[in-house]
Every structure is written in C-alpha cells, then in structure tokens.
Design an enzyme around this catalytic site. Structure first.
Site: not given
Ligand code: PEP
Length: 251
Positions: A9, A11, A96, A98, A168, A174, A214, A236
């Site tokens: 993703n 973003k 998601h 966010e 998640e 993040g 992460s 990320g």
């Molecule tokens: C995400 O945004 O779905 C995500 C898992 O981000 P990160 O890997 O940066 O934690």
C-alpha cells in the site's frame, strides 16, 4: 489451499515519475524470482493507469487504495469501482484504518463499498483492526467482531471467494511496533472462527487473511509462519523495491 498474498500500500506517496521508477525497480528485481505468493501493488490513483501498462506480462497485480460506493454523479473528488476497473485494477483496499480514523468512514459505509466493489468484480482487501486504547481495555475481539460483521453484512458465501481480509492493529501501522506473531495469530484465528460461524468451515479455511502493521523483511518470516497468517499488507517497507522483495522472498 488458500493463497498467500503480499501487497504494498503506497498510500499518498510517489508522483508519476517516482511510481514508474519504483515499478521498474521491482520488475527488475522480480525478473529472476518465482514468488511463492501473489504480489499486489496499490499506487495512488494518479499512477494507476501507467502502472497497469508497466506491470503487463509480470507477476505483479494492481489495486487501488479506496473507492466510492456510487456508480457516478455529483460526488466531487470520488472515484467509482468501474473507473478503477477501466484502468486495470483487480483489487481495492477498503476500510483501511486511515480511512476509518482520518476520513471517519463507518462500518456501514465500508459495507456499501465492499458490496459495490464485489458487484463490479473488483476484489476488496477488507481491513479491520483495533486501536491501542481498545487493546489496552481488553475489547480487541469485540471491535474486530463489530468490524467484520458490519463490513460483511449481506455479503454472500459465493462473494466471500473474492474477498481478502487484512488484520491491521492500528497501533502497529507506521509505528515500527509490530504485533508479536502470537498476538497476530490469536486475532487471525478469531477472525477465521467468525467467518466459520457466519458462513462455513470451507469458507473460513479458504479466506486469505493478511497481517499488516510495520511488516519488514526481518520480521516477515516469523509472522508468515503462523498458521492463520496468509500474507502481509505492507506500508512503509513497500516503498523501496528491495525491502518489498525481501518480504516477498520470506514467503
Ligand atoms: C498499512 O498502511 O496498511 C501498513 C501496514 O503500514 P506500515 O507497514 O507502514 O505499518
């Protein structure tokens, strides 16, 4: 046998030139690999059309990060399922954290989006996850149950074949804080049990449940070795081709 899926993703990162560069780097790295999993990328809307051309003939599949549940009309700033299909998307991330927190999307709105995506033959990656405060007060399972039942309300058993679920934990997104493999496994198993109660053992066994939060090349293997973790949704670490490849290779 359910599919393992590693998905990136992006973003709100990468303009058109940066997107082309990242896809080309990933293509080069994947050239001599035979990934043991499906690989999906979710660039921003503005790069989807070009991305779709660049990934032709490769193992990389394409998805979008969001969509609206209406077909067309006066919804300034929104993008429909059929528009995403028209630029080559096969998948769409829905729910998601966010979107839930920053854009205040409710379970009801996410449910409408999931049903619209399915009717347009786009495969939803349906995200669920608890906040840190919810984990700390011991209501993780209640939150996950509300999100799963709300998001899948009215989704048929047949349609479940085209859904991927992503667990998640919001506190792990993040932040560099990963859920331990056993914390993640526990929730994945809980989700699979919910699917069994709501649908059937067969559907529960077949649904792919990704972990996200992460995920990095150095923690992917241990997470992916859990029996109910069928892949990763990566934020990320998918923005650098070599670290995304590291996760793909850990399957
Ligand atoms: C995400 O945004 O779905 C995500 C898992 O981000 P990160 O890997 O940066 O934690």
């Amino acid at each position: 046998m359910r599919k393992t899926v590693i998905a990136g993703n992006w973003k709100m990162n990468n303009d058109l030139a940066q997107s082309e560069k990242l896809i080309n780097e990933l293509k080069n790295l994947l050239q001599n690999e035979k990934p043991n999993c499906d690989v999906i990328i979710y660039p921003p809307y503005t790069s989807l059309s070009e991305a779709s051309k660049l990934i032709k003939g490769t193992v990389i599949k394409l998805g979008a990060q969001n969509m609206y549940f209406e077909e067309s009309g006066a919804f300034t700033g929104e993008v429909s399922a059929s528009m995403l299909k028209s630029v080559g998307c096969e998948y769409v991330i829905l729910g998601h954290s966010e979107r839930r927190t920053i854009f205040e999307e409710s379970d009801e709105v996410i449910n409408k989006k999931i049903k619209k995506a399915l009717s347009a033959r786009l495969k939803p990656i349906f995200c669920v996850g608890e906040l840190l405060s919810e984990r700390e007060t011991g209501i993780t399972n209640d939150v996950i149950k509300r999100q799963i039942l709300g998001g899948l309300n009215g989704v048929t058993e047949e349609e479940m074949k085209n859904i991927i679920i992503a667990y998640e934990p919001v506190w792990a997104i993040g932040t560099g804080k990963t859920a331990t493999p056993s914390q993640a496994q526990e929730v994945h198993e809980f989700i699979r049990d919910l699917i069994q109660i709501d649908y059937s053992l067969e559907t529960a066994n077949d649904v792919t449940i990704q972990y996200g939060g992460s995920v990095k090349p150095d923690n992917a293997k241990e997470l992916l070795s859990q029996k109910d973790i069928d892949g990763a949704l990566v934020g990320g670490a998918c923005l650098k081709a070599d670290s995304f490849l590291g996760i793909i290779k850990s399957v």
